[in-house]
Each structure stands twice: as C-alpha cells, then as structure tokens.
Design an enzyme around this catalytic site. Structure first.
Site, PDB file in Angstrom:
ATOM      1  N   TYR A  85       0.845  -1.200   0.000  1.00  0.00           N
ATOM      2  CA  TYR A  85       0.000   0.000   0.000  1.00  0.00           C
ATOM      3  C   TYR A  85       0.877   1.246   0.000  1.00  0.00           C
ATOM      4  O   TYR A  85       0.574   2.222  -0.677  1.00  0.00           O
ATOM      5  CB  TYR A  85      -0.926   0.004   1.227  1.00  0.00           C
ATOM      6  CG  TYR A  85      -1.974  -1.084   1.197  1.00  0.00           C
ATOM      7  CD1 TYR A  85      -3.180  -0.909   0.524  1.00  0.00           C
ATOM      8  CD2 TYR A  85      -1.759  -2.291   1.849  1.00  0.00           C
ATOM      9  CE1 TYR A  85      -4.139  -1.901   0.499  1.00  0.00           C
ATOM     10  CE2 TYR A  85      -2.719  -3.296   1.820  1.00  0.00           C
ATOM     11  CZ  TYR A  85      -3.898  -3.102   1.156  1.00  0.00           C
ATOM     12  OH  TYR A  85      -4.840  -4.092   1.118  1.00  0.00           O
ATOM     13  N   ASN A 106     -13.022  -0.270  -5.172  1.00  0.00           N
ATOM     14  CA  ASN A 106     -12.704  -0.629  -6.547  1.00  0.00           C
ATOM     15  C   ASN A 106     -13.899  -1.347  -7.190  1.00  0.00           C
ATOM     16  O   ASN A 106     -14.245  -2.448  -6.780  1.00  0.00           O
ATOM     17  CB  ASN A 106     -11.461  -1.536  -6.556  1.00  0.00           C
ATOM     18  CG  ASN A 106     -11.081  -2.028  -7.931  1.00  0.00           C
ATOM     19  OD1 ASN A 106     -11.634  -1.629  -8.944  1.00  0.00           O
ATOM     20  ND2 ASN A 106     -10.113  -2.933  -7.953  1.00  0.00           N
ATOM     21  N   CYS A 114      -6.516  -5.252  -7.627  1.00  0.00           N
ATOM     22  CA  CYS A 114      -6.234  -4.788  -6.268  1.00  0.00           C
ATOM     23  C   CYS A 114      -5.727  -5.911  -5.359  1.00  0.00           C
ATOM     24  O   CYS A 114      -5.118  -5.628  -4.333  1.00  0.00           O
ATOM     25  CB  CYS A 114      -7.462  -4.110  -5.677  1.00  0.00           C
ATOM     26  SG  CYS A 114      -8.956  -5.099  -5.709  1.00  0.00           S
ATOM     27  N   HIS A 115      -5.938  -7.169  -5.772  1.00  0.00           N
ATOM     28  CA  HIS A 115      -5.410  -8.277  -4.960  1.00  0.00           C
ATOM     29  C   HIS A 115      -3.884  -8.278  -4.942  1.00  0.00           C
ATOM     30  O   HIS A 115      -3.281  -8.894  -4.070  1.00  0.00           O
ATOM     31  CB  HIS A 115      -5.943  -9.619  -5.476  1.00  0.00           C
ATOM     32  CG  HIS A 115      -5.557  -9.936  -6.873  1.00  0.00           C
ATOM     33  ND1 HIS A 115      -6.233  -9.425  -7.970  1.00  0.00           N
ATOM     34  CD2 HIS A 115      -4.555 -10.698  -7.372  1.00  0.00           C
ATOM     35  CE1 HIS A 115      -5.669  -9.872  -9.073  1.00  0.00           C
ATOM     36  NE2 HIS A 115      -4.641 -10.642  -8.737  1.00  0.00           N
ATOM     37  N   GLU A 140      -1.767 -16.802  -9.497  1.00  0.00           N
ATOM     38  CA  GLU A 140      -0.747 -16.076 -10.247  1.00  0.00           C
ATOM     39  C   GLU A 140       0.655 -16.598  -9.942  1.00  0.00           C
ATOM     40  O   GLU A 140       1.488 -16.730 -10.845  1.00  0.00           O
ATOM     41  CB  GLU A 140      -0.840 -14.577  -9.971  1.00  0.00           C
ATOM     42  CG  GLU A 140      -2.086 -13.951 -10.565  1.00  0.00           C
ATOM     43  CD  GLU A 140      -2.107 -12.448 -10.461  1.00  0.00           C
ATOM     44  OE1 GLU A 140      -1.122 -11.844  -9.985  1.00  0.00           O
ATOM     45  OE2 GLU A 140      -3.119 -11.857 -10.878  1.00  0.00           O
TER      46      GLU A 140
END
Length: 150
Positions: A85, A106, A114-115, A140
């Site tokens: 952040y 979002n 945003c993850h 991912e």
C-alpha cells in the site's frame, strides 16, 4: 450498446461482471441475475490461461481523481507480482490509507488487480473475503512459476 451481465466461477467463489463491448463496469464476487457467462477474457484469466486484463477498460481509472490515479498505478503491477500500500501511495502521491480506501471501493477488481496490493507485514484486506485474495495470488504465483519453468 447493451450491457451484459453474467456469472462464472473461480474455484468455490462465484464471480459476476457487467460489461459492454468496450468497458467492464463492475466485477463482484457473488451471483448475478445475468444468464450469460463471464466476459471471455475474465474466464480465461480465472482459469490461468490469460496473464493480464489490460485489453479490458474500466471507467474507474479514467480522469484525474486520486482514486483514478491509484487505479492506474495498480493496473501497472505485473502478473504474479505485488506492491505494498505504501509503494502504491508513493507512486500515486498520496497516503497508504487513501490507497486502502480506494481499493475497498474498486468497482472492477481483476481488471484493476487490487489483490496485488499487500501490507508491509501481512496480506492486507480484500472484500468480500480475504481467502479470495489468497487464492488469486496463489493462482498467479503458480502460473508464473510454471511459465518460468517452460
């Protein structure tokens, strides 16, 4: 152009979206009343066959509002990588709490990934369930690792 709405799955999680030919307007984790499947690119991403959704547009990252600037920074985080952040805040010229607030609102998670934004000491938050963030990051990480092996 007509807005389509549909639902698909990411593991145990129902994923819904609303889109037209140009924009994805909303992505949420839960069922929709739409009877179409998800946008094909979102379906491919959730199955690990697509590495980004940069071809999809979100009206949320347009303009010069603080949130739009934050969303553009977040869209720039590569697949399988993360920023804190604080790092997003520094890049956007704001404070980490402002970043957290923007990401909480979002409207198009996945399109604006945003993850991929985490805390310095922990994974941070995710609405509606932190386990979705963990699963997305895990997907991912596995796909990126397999791509590097190939």
């Amino acid at each position: 152009m007509a807005i389509k709405e549909g639902t698909g799955r990411f593991g145990l999680w129902p994923v819904s979206a609303a889109w037209d030919e140009q924009y994805v307007y909303r992505v949420w984790f839960g069922h929709s009343d739409g009877d179409d499947g998800l946008h094909p690119m979102i379906t491919e991403y959730l199955a690990g066959r697509r590495y980004d959704l940069l071809d999809l547009l979100s009206p949320a990252d347009e303009g010069e509002s603080t949130s739009a600037v934050i969303y553009r920074v977040v869209r720039g985080i590569p697949y399988g990588e993360m920023m804190t952040y604080g790092e997003v805040a520094a890049a956007a010229g704001t404070h980490p709490r402002v970043v957290g607030g923007a990401l909480r609102r979002n409207p198009t998670p996945l399109v604006i990934p945003c993850h991929r934004v985490v805390g310095e000491k922990d994974i941070g938050g995710f609405t509606p369930d932190i386990r979705i963030k963990e699963d997305l990051l895990g997907l991912e990480r596995r796909i990126k690792k397999n791509r590097l092996k190939a």
